[in-house]
Scaffold this active site. Structure first.
Site, PDB file in Angstrom:
ATOM      1  CG  LEU A 213      -2.081   0.646   1.507  1.00  0.00           C
ATOM      2  CD1 LEU A 213      -3.074   0.197   0.456  1.00  0.00           C
ATOM      3  CD2 LEU A 213      -2.623   0.326   2.905  1.00  0.00           C
ATOM      4  CG  HIS A 214       3.252   2.767  -2.897  1.00  0.00           C
ATOM      5  ND1 HIS A 214       2.837   1.634  -3.543  1.00  0.00           N
ATOM      6  CD2 HIS A 214       3.740   3.585  -3.851  1.00  0.00           C
ATOM      7  CE1 HIS A 214       3.074   1.753  -4.833  1.00  0.00           C
ATOM      8  NE2 HIS A 214       3.623   2.930  -5.058  1.00  0.00           N
ATOM      9  NE  ARG A 215      -0.498   3.113  -7.543  1.00  0.00           N
ATOM     10  CZ  ARG A 215       0.635   3.306  -8.177  1.00  0.00           C
ATOM     11  NH1 ARG A 215       1.123   4.517  -8.289  1.00  0.00           N
ATOM     12  NH2 ARG A 215       1.281   2.319  -8.732  1.00  0.00           N
ATOM     13  NE  ARG A 248       3.654   8.608  -1.325  1.00  0.00           N
ATOM     14  CZ  ARG A 248       3.372   9.896  -1.564  1.00  0.00           C
ATOM     15  NH1 ARG A 248       2.435  10.507  -0.878  1.00  0.00           N
ATOM     16  NH2 ARG A 248       4.008  10.566  -2.476  1.00  0.00           N
ATOM     17  CG  ASP A 292      -1.458   0.959  -3.351  1.00  0.00           C
ATOM     18  OD1 ASP A 292      -0.333   0.429  -3.381  1.00  0.00           O
ATOM     19  OD2 ASP A 292      -1.755   1.875  -2.555  1.00  0.00           O
TER      20      ASP A 292
END
Ligand code: UD1
Length: 384
Positions: A213-215, A248, A292
């Site tokens: 998950l990083h978007r 992030r 993602d």
């Protein structure tokens, strides 16, 4: 003095670039018709986000590291551009061609500088379109493709997109997927890494899921991130979910005060970002992946690991067509339902896209050689 062979500059900048560039660089070096130079913009710089990948992939140390680092989109892109231009101006040899890969800010920044310096540009992984201009990567891809003299495409939809955008046929090649070359090359080593990691993480012998998950669209808004975490927590009641945290995402969890909630979900196993071999090994052994990321949808397809994509769209529609990937967005109910459905999927039914055969790097290197040979006079090189 004039160099005997043309110089091909290969540019990388961020984590997903490394595995896509490695086969092109390796094949160019093995074939030996051109000299190569590997330039790292420094967009990703942490040990876990960069150096570890170079070791895992057996990539040579970059010949040049611009050390551009993080920043807002404009700052990061501008920083890479300024540093790249200044490096090019001082370079001993002028590249006959610059190769950029993927869709990160470094890709676009270097594409623009190379094109303005009239260095023919090649784009590996060209043509992908999510048709979602709120994604920074979509803008990076569209602009880079317009600037590229050679577009190396991974799937038929990419070719169709570029034709629709008016690119002439001689600029296009459906070459296959270099990230899959890397996957196939490292699959056995990754399985060993994955088994060791699995023991260390106490995942046991039963099924488990992996999530990445990083978007910005998933992690930058507190309510969206909390919703996705809630869904993961529900999935983790059924099987353990391994979640290697992108820097992030970690930063957002902390600033939104969500880290404690994550720690409370006992089925979620949080780790720092993993290296290439560890991650690929754990992905190959997983019953399910929720992600993602763009590239992981492709890796999951080839590994026949059912994939739930935490986005409303994908620029890689072939992964949907092959039957191993579904879109679930960021809605918790949709994510949980999609996970249930994909856990029941007959994995052998997942197909492999055409030309994802481990030979994309070879095709690209051969085509690049042909292109630079056509531009460089016999016995002449790119001496500047
Ligand atoms: C970038 C790419 C994205 C890709 C992702 C893979 C763009 C627009 N986005 O997103 O397409 O999927 O890489 O990881 O180029 N940071 C570190 N260490 C690092 C690098 C970054 O701590 O080595 C942190 C910094 O706080 C930075 C943040 O991560 O501000 C975001 O990094 P950045 O390169 O801007 O974008 P990614 O989210 O990694």
């Amino acid at each position: 003095m004039t160099a005997a062979r043309p110089l091909v500059l290969v540019v990388v900048g961020a984590r997903p670039n490394f595995m896509k560039a490695a086969p092109v660089l390796g094949q160019l070096r093995a074939r030996g018709a051109a000299d190569t130079l590997l330039l790292h913009t420094g967009q990703h710089y942490d040990e876990q986000m960069s150096a570890l990948f170079f070791r895992d992939l057996g990539l040579p140390q970059p010949d040049v590291n611009l050390g551009a680092g993080s920043g807002s989109h404009a700052r990061q892109t501008a920083e890479v551009m300024v540093r790249f231009e200044s490096w090019l101006e001082g370079a001993v040899r002028r590249p006959a061609c610059a190769v950029v890969v993927g869709d990160v800010n470094s890709t676009l920044a270097c594409a623009l500088v190379a094109a303005k310096a009239e260095i023919p540009l090649a784009h590996v992984e060209a043509g992908l379109r999510s048709f979602d201009r709120s994604m920074p990567e979509e803008l990076n891809r569209m602009c880079t493709d317009q600037l590229a003299a050679a577009c190396y495409v991974t799937e038929q939809a990419g070719l169709d997109n570029l034709r629709r955008e008016g690119l002439a046929a001689e600029r296009l090649l459906l070459a296959g997927n270099t990230m899959i070359d890397t996957l196939l090359q490292h699959r056995a080593a990754a399985a060993r890494h994955g088994a060791a990691r699995r023991r260390e993480l106490g995942l046991g012998a039963g099924p488990y899921a992996v999530c990445t998950l990083h978007r910005p669209s998933n992690v930058d808004a507190p309510a969206t991130l909390a919703g996705v975490l809630g869904a993961l927590s529900r999935v983790s009641e059924r099987l353990p979910v391994l979640l290697p945290l992108h820097p992030r995402t970690r930063a957002r969890l902390e600033s939104f005060g969500l880290a404690a909630r994550l720690a409370a979900a006992s089925g979620l196993r949080i780790t720092p970002p993993l290296g290439y071999l560890d991650f690929l090994g754990l992905l190959s052994g997983a019953a399910l992946v929720l992600t993602d990321s763009g590239g992981i949808q492709e890796e999951a397809t080839v590994l026949k690991v059912p994939c739930v994509t935490l986005r409303e769209n994908t620029e890689r529609p072939v992964t949907l067509e092959m039957g191993g990937n579904v879109l679930a967005g960021a809605d918790p109910e949709r994510i949980v339902a999609a996970a249930e459905r994909m856990l029941a999927l007959e994995r052998d039914g997942i197909g492999t896209p055409p030309l994802w055969d481990g030979k994309a790097g070879e095709r690209i290197a051969a085509d690049l050689e042909r292109r630079v040979a056509a531009r460089v006079p016999a016995g002449g090189g790119g001496g500047s």
